[in-house]
Design an enzyme around this catalytic site. Structure first.
Site, PDB file in Angstrom:
ATOM      1  N   GLY A   1      -3.607   2.522  -1.314  1.00 48.81           N
ATOM      2  CA  GLY A   1      -2.431   3.137  -1.766  1.00 48.81           C
ATOM      3  C   GLY A   1      -2.855   4.389  -2.622  1.00 48.81           C
ATOM      4  O   GLY A   1      -2.208   5.410  -2.416  1.00 48.81           O
TER       5      GLY A   1
ATOM      6  N   THR B   1      -7.136  -4.433  -0.043  1.00 51.77           N
ATOM      7  CA  THR B   1      -7.010  -3.175   0.617  1.00 51.77           C
ATOM      8  C   THR B   1      -6.013  -2.337   0.239  1.00 51.77           C
ATOM      9  O   THR B   1      -5.886  -0.982   0.267  1.00 51.77           O
ATOM     10  CB  THR B   1      -7.089  -3.479   2.153  1.00 51.77           C
ATOM     11  N   ASP B   2      -4.837  -2.944  -0.010  1.00 50.60           N
ATOM     12  CA  ASP B   2      -3.613  -2.304  -0.386  1.00 50.60           C
ATOM     13  C   ASP B   2      -3.739  -1.484  -1.751  1.00 50.60           C
ATOM     14  O   ASP B   2      -3.389  -0.207  -1.655  1.00 50.60           O
ATOM     15  CB  ASP B   2      -2.433  -3.254  -0.927  1.00 50.60           C
ATOM     16  N   PHE B   3      -4.484  -1.888  -2.608  1.00 57.65           N
ATOM     17  CA  PHE B   3      -4.712  -1.318  -3.964  1.00 57.65           C
ATOM     18  C   PHE B   3      -5.729  -0.224  -3.741  1.00 57.65           C
ATOM     19  O   PHE B   3      -6.044   0.504  -4.711  1.00 57.65           O
ATOM     20  CB  PHE B   3      -5.140  -2.211  -5.036  1.00 57.65           C
TER      21      PHE B   3
ATOM     22  N   ALA C   1       0.953  -1.471  -0.014  1.00 60.15           N
ATOM     23  CA  ALA C   1       0.080   0.088  -0.018  1.00 60.15           C
ATOM     24  C   ALA C   1       0.736   1.177   0.107  1.00 60.15           C
ATOM     25  O   ALA C   1       0.558   2.432  -0.995  1.00 60.15           O
ATOM     26  CB  ALA C   1      -0.911  -0.050   1.057  1.00 60.15           C
TER      27      ALA C   1
END
Lengths: 413, 406
Positions: free
Chosen positions: B180, B175-177, B22
């Protein structure tokens, strides 16, 4: 501690929001960072106003919760771009705006004489962010789009779901959201550039391309080895080494990530809970779970069974609290109800009370996605239909009341 | 003006203490556009992505396309933050930076002597972005996690999958994408505020909270109506057919989304006007919705005879939203992605040429192409420690011997 003066970094930025189906979460982020975002709707109201769920289950034009989530903190005006008089007004808006964000069908603005070239004649340093399913040009650029289509084409859907069922979409509308949030980054890059050079920019963002950034290392793996990763169910993913992640528990589900360096802690936990693992721990002694010198598949399968029955008989919050205390990577699979009741989110003040005259009361709504004393999130409620017509047309554009009334009468606003 | 908008953030230097996806993804947007982003790494705490498979052209921390895909155009140094002599060096570096980005467990940087309360005296206009999974405060702020599991606590897992099954989750650290790009925007805004006012700040961005914005109206449905949304496969309340249907071949699928009468008529034309399509139970949307199981079965029978891409083209010719459920190979052969020159062959010193993803936008028709690939571990030690911070060769070697600089 001295209080920082609060500022909104985008307070001097005026954004025209001409998003159709995609991208309005991105413009909401701009509004939250302080920009004046003017959502332009057709006189009958934006299509999002028709989308359920509705507050109190009443399908009124002001009651869509989807509209709320996408439009909170924005101003709202009505404008009919299919009419010459509406387009003339639009040009006047562009003259006083900094950024235009649009996700109209590819070619529509050009057909209306409102393409970037024409708008630059009015505002040479305009920043225009154009969001579309596949981009403004190219073999698929005129394809009929929809979030389902772009999630599929962009590669994420192939990785999601159970192997014995079709691939499944991620919840809500992730292609639309990704176009929005990645578009907002691009818009801010352009705004930064404008502050330095005075230049505008036309930004052409493809939702399909945006989705290729959500694939973790799956496409990279294909490019490197020729292997095509498939959906494996149970939340299995690239960083789980093929292990199941989602486990049913007594009152829902937890997500648990097995890591080679964590399995000793896991075994101690099972031991402390008097779960029958004696044999497994002895057999596993010293061996990593996977990788070189790993425990046998049979042993791992037995451990998996033990784990499943252990989780199944415990409540998710207890599992997470205790597992985290033991430094294991475990989290709740939270339902919307869990999130709303979350102590963690409540203590952080994530949900905000927002007055909503349209509802005749107030609601608890998702609030700031970040906390900073110096840069507070700009909250708000969604605009009523045409609520800011007079402000925008009279105060910003200098129209007289008679002119506004005429425009209304002919259906231009 | 640089030909690929690669110098927009010229003059901005960021100390990037973050790792995994992220936060590096967030700073990568700025790096590609010309910010000097310095990844601070250590063999004592190697970025997980530098250990991931597959490895290309060899084995080791510099052979990972996964790491490389979120760290393009960045510099890399190796500093053992846990060495007592590291804090001085790190502080010196930060004094030369405009921003710090980190996603340590809350309290970690403070314990290392690098908390914001100290750093703001070193550099009063410093922008510090902390991106812990659950934020800096709250009962779960010390929880450990990765995006693969945090998508659960962000509500995404529960709502993804089939109503009659356990939730499926997304198969990636989704959720990282989401966090981020949100973080990237917040960081740029904070740098703008600093440019306007000279003020720094400490931002507490919770990856969980940022990712809650991926749920659209599900939370409001709960708070306003007390109704809990449920996962619903591939269906849509205002479209039918709306789903994923099997095509010819192994695990080949097409997504079809019919929202309007015109699109339904287009589907019937594309399907060669099948008799079943004109039965009363499929005439209106309401009727199709009431018979959706049968509708899906019949649509699936039709698609089953087709190659997925052929079905897509046929349906699109008739104005029907349709798209192949593309796998990784399809993506590399996708003519639209090729048109956009999406796959960028960047020359990497250890991996050779490898195709990375382009940022998804073009500015004035120009693609933002990174000038160079991700850094090798410690690649820019000399340039940063000796060049920027002015250490002499003797000082540098001494710190290397002591294991402060790796």
């Amino acid at each position: 501690m001295t209080a920082f003066p609060s500022h909104l970094p985008l307070h001097a930025l005026r954004v025209l929001d001409l998003t159709a189906e995609m991208g309005s979460i991105g413009t909401r982020l701009l509004a939250g960072l302080g920009a004046e975002v003017i959502r332009i709707e057709p006189p009958g109201g934006h299509a999002d106003r028709r989308r359920p769920p509705f507050a109190g289950n009443e399908p009124g034009v002001e009651r869509s919760l989807v509209w709320f989530q996408f439009s909170a903190g924005k101003l709202g005006i009505t404008l009919n771009l299919d009419q010459e008089d509406g387009r003339a007004i639009f040009r006047r808006l562009v003259a006083v705006a900094d950024v235009l964000v649009e996700s109209q069908p590819v070619g529509r603005l050009a057909e209306l004489g409102l393409d970037y070239g024409n708008l630059c004649a009015i505002r040479p340093d305009l920043i225009q962010l154009s969001l579309s399913p596949f981009g403004q040009a190219g073999p698929y650029s005129r394809f009929a789009g929809s979030d389902l289509i772009e999630v599929a084409m962009g590669g994420l859907m192939y990785l999601c779901g159970d192997p014995d069922r079709p691939p499944v979409r991620v919840t809500a509308e992730q292609a639309y959201a990704q176009a929005g949030i990645q578009g907002t980054v691009a818009a801010l890059v352009a705004v930064w550039q404008h502050a330095v050079t005075g230049e505008g920019a036309l930004i052409d963002l493809s939702a399909e391309e945006a989705m290729t950034w959500t694939l973790a290392n799956n496409r990279l793996t294909y490019s490197g080895t020729g292997a095509i990763t498939k959906r494996a169910g149970g939340g299995r993913a690239d960083l789980s080494g093929g292990n199941r992640i989602i486990y049913p528990c007594a009152d829902g589900y937890v997500g648990f990530l097995r890591r080679s360096d964590g399995h000793i802690a896991l075994h101690h936990w099972l031991d402390d809970e008097h779960v029958e693992t004696g044999m497994i721990v002895a057999d596993l002694q010293g061996k990593p779970l996977y990788g070189e010198g790993a425990a046998s598949p049979e042993l791992r399968a037995r451990l998996e069974q033990v784990l499943q029955s252990f989780f199944a008989t415990h409540k998710k919050r207890d599992l997470v609290r205790e597992g985290q205390r033991r430094n294991l990577i475990i989290a709740e699979v939270a339902s919307p109800g869990d999130l709303v009741e979350s102590d963690h989110l409540r203590q952080r003040g994530f949900f905000e009370r927002i007055d909503v005259p349209q509802f005749g009361g107030s609601v608890m709504a998702p609030g700031a996605p970040f906390v900073s004393r110096a840069m507070p999130w700009k909250s708000g409620r969604p605009p009523g239909l045409g609520e800011h017509n007079l402000f925008v047309y009279e105060t910003l554009l200098g129209l007289e009341r008679d002119e506004v009334i005429t425009l209304r009468a002919i259906g231009a606003i | 003006m640089a030909s690929s908008y690669g110098s927009i953030f010229e003059g901005i230097r960021i100390a990037d203490f973050s790792w995994v996806i992220a936060a590096p993804l967030a700073t990568q947007y700025l790096a590609v556009h010309g910010a000097e982003v310095i990844r601070i790494e250590s063999s004592h705490r190697l970025d997980t992505l530098r250990t991931n498979l597959p490895m290309i052209n060899g084995v080791g921390p510099d052979h990972n396309p996964y790491y490389a895909s979120y760290n393009m155009n960045k510099l890399g140094i190796r500093l053992n933050l846990r060495h007592p002599r590291a804090v001085g060096l790190a502080t010196m570096l930060i004094a030369n930076c405009d921003a710090v980005v980190e996603n340590f467990t809350p309290g970690t940087l403070e314990r290392l002597g690098l908390g914001y309360s100290k750093l703001r005296h070193v550099r009063p206009d410093l922008v510090m972005l902390s991106m812990a999974l659950g934020g800096q405060t709250g009962p779960e702020s010390s929880y450990k996690g990765f995006g693969t599991v945090i998508q659960g606590s962000a509500g995404i897992t529960h709502l993804t999958g089939w109503p009659d099954r356990d939730p499926a989750g997304t198969g990636v650290a989704y959720t990282d994408f989401f966090a981020g790009p949100v973080a990237a925007s917040v960081l740029i805004a904070a740098l703008m505020l600093r440019k306007q006012t000279g003020l720094g700040q400490h931002i507490d961005l919770s990856q969980q909270e940022a990712s809650l914005y991926a749920l659209d109206a599900a939370l409001l449905q709960q708070t306003v109506n007390g109704v809990q949304e449920m996962r619903n496969g591939n269906r849509h309340p205002a479209a039918a057919p709306h789903g994923v249907y099997a095509c010819r071949g192994d695990d080949r699928w097409i997504a079809i989304a019919v929202f309007t009468d015109a699109q339904w008529r287009g589907f019937l034309e594309a399907a060669d006007r099948p008799a079943w399509g004109f039965r009363p139970q499929f005439e209106t949307f309401v009727a199709r919705k009431a018979h959706e199981d049968e509708l899906d079965r019949l649509v699936g029978q039709w698609t089953a005879a087709f190659d997925a891409h052929a079905a897509m083209r046929l349906l699109q010719q008739h104005g029907v939203p349709a798209g192949v459920v593309q796998d990784a190979r399809d993506l590399t052969q996708d003519p639209q992605l090729q048109f956009r020159n999406h796959f960028l062959d960047l020359a990497h010193p250890m991996m050779g040429d490898f195709p990375f993803d382009s940022l998804p936008y073009r500015m004035n028709g120009v693609q933002p192409v990174p000038a160079h690939a991700a850094p090798l571990l410690g690649q820019d030690n000399a340039e940063i420690f000796k060049g920027l911070l002015g250490l002499s060769s003797a000082e540098y070697e001494d710190l290397e011997k002591a294991g402060v600089i790796e």
